[in-house]
Scaffold this active site. Structure first.
Site, PDB file in Angstrom:
ATOM      1  CG  ASP A  42      -2.209   0.779   0.967  1.00 24.12           C
ATOM      2  OD1 ASP A  42      -3.240   0.469   1.554  1.00 24.12           O
ATOM      3  OD2 ASP A  42      -2.129   1.726   0.163  1.00 24.12           O
TER       4      ASP A  42
HETATM    5  C1  GLC Z   1      -4.310   4.272  -0.228  1.00 23.20           C
HETATM    6  C2  GLC Z   1      -5.196   3.071   0.033  1.00 23.20           C
HETATM    7  C3  GLC Z   1      -5.183   2.052  -1.068  1.00 23.20           C
HETATM    8  C4  GLC Z   1      -4.934   2.735  -2.394  1.00 23.20           C
HETATM    9  C5  GLC Z   1      -3.539   3.311  -2.360  1.00 23.20           C
HETATM   10  C6  GLC Z   1      -3.184   4.047  -3.659  1.00 23.20           C
HETATM   11  O1  GLC Z   1      -3.685   4.700   0.946  1.00 23.20           O
HETATM   12  O2  GLC Z   1      -5.024   2.386   1.272  1.00 23.20           O
HETATM   13  O3  GLC Z   1      -6.428   1.361  -1.027  1.00 23.20           O
HETATM   14  O4  GLC Z   1      -5.056   1.800  -3.458  1.00 23.20           O
HETATM   15  O5  GLC Z   1      -3.336   4.179  -1.263  1.00 23.20           O
HETATM   16  O6  GLC Z   1      -3.986   5.187  -3.790  1.00 23.20           O
END
Ligand code: GLC
Length: 742
Positions: free
Chosen positions: A269
């Protein structure tokens, strides 16, 4: 610049693997590491410019960029100027629509119709691919049983069977018949795993789940995504049993690859590899990079830890380059399957043609109709007559495009929803439809998305203006024949970093509702929200309540279609509605205690409130009525490993066509472990004309009856007696029983 051509023949896995080896062979260590790095493309990102990082071979993928022309510019740098000349993967969070926004995933789960979710994600994929995106960070598959957790809006609710069905359907929708199919994108099963069980429903907080709960409840949607061929996974942020998911080899290697045979790649993430230091798991970024990659985390989203440390780790002998190669292969495999080496660019004129397709908004409108849940309809107030002369539409989200399209808008999306007010006015062209928002609602603590997205941050309404708005709303209601209250949450009140301690209607909405109801006119309540809300007072005092969730671009039309009878609601709750946020987590599939709550001495677990749900899992009404009967089992006894068939008849006993979602629940009366008092094991949404009867069929066998036993530490199917219920929600009473014998 050519665009992604229609691939006529799908290359065999062997051909792709050979191609990947041919590409990998001559790559330098630096080239390989670049493929394991995803960088942010947004202008506000700190650090070196994307162009420079890409030119130097320091990135294999870009996120947080939604600009077709810029995609081609960056791609040109990658394929013409970078050392390896390997094309980039462009990724974005296309969670429930790219330009045509569909109902939020929790709403689509409420349709109990996997086809609805599949079609929605297929449209989203077609638009995203036309924009130049290759990869979406969806579907989000986190089971959520704590309504305080804001990201409950992004998933399919509390149940593993419904969640698994929605997972597979969304992967099929996003990816199409094979990874790389034209008009489709690569999907990403996230956030692996257990994220929805954060302590207190507080987003990002630690999760403590026993293996049985992980394997029986939280894993099934992810396993279904693997079985549906999902191309990538995203590890979750939080500590899972004290081991962050981003550095958790049990999750990423033992289960995901070892048991499930997943062959794609895992991305972290956002910033999660570097965050391992903040979470006091890793000593420093070098330690974080080493432990994450070793745990099976292939690509580093935006933290920079891989780019900064992997070469040094290999050069000093800490990390074997073979680990790097193993992580690079699935990344190259997807790029070959996407045809990026032959067609790296996107036709910059394509998007406008695709997003204008009328069938996209039609699909969104239908998905919204099928997602809505009728919670109450005392005296048949709904559907309303189209001959109404004077209606008042009241509430802070009644004319909000953002609340209608909901949480997780695509980066840079311009809201374009048909609001509920607009939908009602379109439905009643000759009527007087007055509108008053009442006092605004806003978060006490701003969302970080308000910093992300310019224009999201608005000054607060003054108390005087709020009071004036309150009075205006009451006066507006006073003058009408009927009032439609549209209440709920703003788009930022659910979603990421949007947990709440209470699940009451925010602000003075309930006070306004009570004041309007006291006027003595017919009142309909429409909810626009991303999580269950404790609308206890409304449930007793407002005759008609429609749960519309966050219904997407066509949401206003879909709400009006249902309110005025052009569509018959058939949705069911994918998550329990508790009476208070303080009761969370509250879910139906609980084991029975030694003092069952129906025992006269234990009417409630709390002395200050009933523990029964406000609305149970699987609940939803219709404008017609149904009868479910003639429950039959093909056998009353079977051996472990055998299967039996359950059939039941469902009849539309009312006067209008409608859908009933027939649900099958079981209870194993004793076993190696205590077993939940009810578990969903089958469902089917059945369209029926008035008077029509259909027979639904379910199978019960090892797939449905095997579970991970805490006491034995393994999968088990017990010989035991079982109850079976078939009905229209989790409190179904039509009962039969059978026994499994050794
Ligand atoms: C965010 C989220 C994730 C998302 C990623 C990219 O913090 O937790 O679900 O896909 O960052 O935006």
């Amino acid at each position: 610049m050519g665009n992604a051509a229609t691939i006529t023949s799908v290359p065999s896995q062997a051909d792709v693997a050979a191609r990947v080896e041919a590409i990998l062979g001559p790559m330098s260590l630096a080239d390989k590491i670049g493929q394991l790095v995803q960088i942010g493309g947004a202008d506000f990102m700190p650090g070196p410019k994307p162009e420079d990082v890409i030119r130097g071979g320091g990135a294999g993928s870009v996120l947080w960029l939604n600009d077709t022309k810029k995609f081609n510019e960056l791609q040109k740098i990658a394929v013409e100027e970078s050392p390896s000349k390997i094309p980039l993967l462009f990724a974005l969070d296309v969670i429930h629509g790219y330009r045509t926004i569909f109902p939020v995933p929790l709403a689509m789960a409420a349709s109990w119709d996997p086809d609805t979710a599949e079609q929605a994600q297929a449209v989203a994929a077609k638009e995203a691919r036309a924009a130049g995106l290759h990869w979406t960070f969806g579907p989000m598959l986190d089971i959520a049983r704590d309504v305080r957790w804001g990201r409950i809006v992004e998933g399919a609710g509390e149940d593993p069977v419904l969640g698994a069905a929605m997972a597979a359907a969304q992967v099929r929708g996003f990816q199409g018949p094979y990874p790389g199919a034209p008009d489709h994108v690569i999907a990403c099963a996230k956030h692996f795993a257990g994220y929805g069980a954060a302590d207190g429903g507080r987003d990002y907080d630690p999760v403590f789940l026993p293996e049985a709960q992980l394997r029986n409840v939280y894993f099934p949607p992810f396993k279904a995504a693997v079985d549906a061929g999902v191309g990538t996974f995203m590890s979750a942020y939080m500590d899972l049993n004290n081991v962050p998911a981003a550095g958790n080899p049990w999750l990423l290697r033992e289960v995901l690859r070892g048991e499930w045979g997943f062959r794609g790649f895992v991305i972290s993430d956002a910033f999660a590899v570097g965050n391992l230091v903040i979470q006091h798991f890793a000593r420093d970024n070098r330690d974080a990079a080493f432990r994450a990659l070793s745990a099976g985390l292939d690509m580093d989203m935006a933290s920079g830890a891989y780019l900064e440390n992997l070469a040094g780790l290999v050069e000093d002998g800490t990390l074997d380059e073979a680990i790097i190669d193993a992580a690079v292969r699935p990344v190259l495999t997807l790029k070959v399957q996407m045809g990026l080496f032959e067609h790296p660019y996107v036709d910059e004129d394509l998007l406008d043609q695709v997003v204008a397709l009328p069938e996209h908004r039609d699909a969104s409108r239908q998905a919204a109709q099928r997602s809505m849940v009728l919670l109450r309809n005392e005296g048949g107030l709904l559907p309303l007559s189209k001959d109404l002369k004077h209606v008042a539409v009241i509430g802070p989200v009644a004319d909000s495009m953002e609340a209608t399209e909901g949480s997780w808008m695509v980066f840079g999306h311009q809201p374009a929803a048909v609001t509920v007010l607009e939908g009602i006015r379109a439905k009643l062209p000759d009527a007087r439809v007055d509108y008053a928002p009442g006092p605004e609602i806003r978060r006490d603590y701003p969302s970080f998305f308000e910093d992300f997205e310019p224009g999201k941050k608005k000054p607060a309404q003054t108390p005087e203006a709020a009071e004036a708005a309150f009075q205006t709303a009451v006066e507006t209601a006073q003058g009408a024949d009927l009032v439609i209250m549209v209440l709920g949450e703003t788009d930022l009140m659910a979603g990421e970093a949007a947990s709440r301690g209470s699940i009451d209607l925010p602000g003075r909405q309930e006070e306004l509702l009570k004041t309007v109801v006291a006027l003595g006119k017919p009142v309909v309540l429409v909810l626009l929200n991303g999580r269950p809300l404790s609308i206890n007072w409304a449930a007793e005092h407002v005759p008609a309540i429609l749960e519309a969730w966050e219904p997407g671009t066509e949401g206003g039309h879909a709400v009006a279609d249902i309110l005025f009878g052009d569509a018959n609601p058939g949705g069911k709750l994918p998550v329990t509605f508790p009476r208070s946020g303080g009761h969370a987590p509250l879910y139906y599939a609980r084991t029975l205690t030694h003092q069952p709550e129906d025992h006269f001495m234990y009417r409630s677990r709390y002395w200050d409130s009933p523990t029964t749900p406000l609305y149970p899992f699987g609940f939803g009404l219709s404008y017609t009525t149904f009868e479910i009967g003639n429950l039959k089992l093909s056998a009353s006894q079977m051996k472990v490993g055998e299967s039996l068939t359950v059939t039941a008849d469902v009849t539309n006993t009312g006067s209008v066509a409608g859908d009933e979602v027939v649900q099958l629940y079981i209870h194993q009366r004793f076993g190696s472990d205590s077993r939940p008092m009810r578990e969903l094991k089958g469902f089917e949404r059945v369209p029926l004309q008035p008077g029509e009867t259909k027979t639904v069929t379910f199978e019960l066998g090892p797939d449905q009856l095997t579970y991970w036993s805490s006491s034995l530490g393994q999968w088990v199917q017990d010989a035991a007696p079982f109850d079976v219920w078939v009905g229209s929600d989790s409190q179904a009473t039509l009962h039969a029983e059978f026994e499994v014998v050794a």
